[in-house]
Design a protein around this motif. Structure first.
Motif: not given
Length: 115
Positions: A20-23, A25-30
């Motif tokens: 989450l900290a290195t994301s 991309n919003l899809i990757h964060a989800v």
């Protein structure tokens, strides 16, 4: 009592927070939030586990003869799965709307959201 399930739950949570900290991309964060949520499944099931325990629904067991598995923790884990799936679906729907409105899912390129 083993600390291994608790360590595994903590490790899964740390992996999700790192993603989450290195994301970028919003899809990757989800997806990383879903990984953090899955660490709670392991934690809840490790709290409710009893070595040699049986299901508490058997009526032919004598009271105190065998340890019973805690059914409330299992119900909480099932509720956690449902809440996690609902939250993931809601966040993905919001990401789709952000992509439609702004044309990107990169958080750094969303200039209209800055204060």
């Amino acid at each position: 009592m083993s600390v291994l399930p608790y360590a595994i739950a903590g490790w899964i949570f740390i992996i999700g927070v790192y993603g989450l900290a290195t994301s970028r991309n919003l899809i990757h964060a989800v997806g990383c939030l879903a990984v953090c949520q899955s660490s709670t499944y392991v934690l809840l099931l490790s709290v409710g586990y009893r070595d040699g325990g049986t299901a508490p629904v058997f009526s032919d067991l004598q009271p105190g003869s065998r340890p019973l598995v805690d059914p409330i923790v299992q119900a909480l884990a099932l509720t956690d799965v449902v809440v996690g799936a609902t939250l993931t679906a809601l966040l993905l729907a919001l990401v789709v709307q952000v992509d439609k409105r702004h044309g990107t899912v990169d958080p750094d390129e969303l200039s209209e959201l800055r204060g």
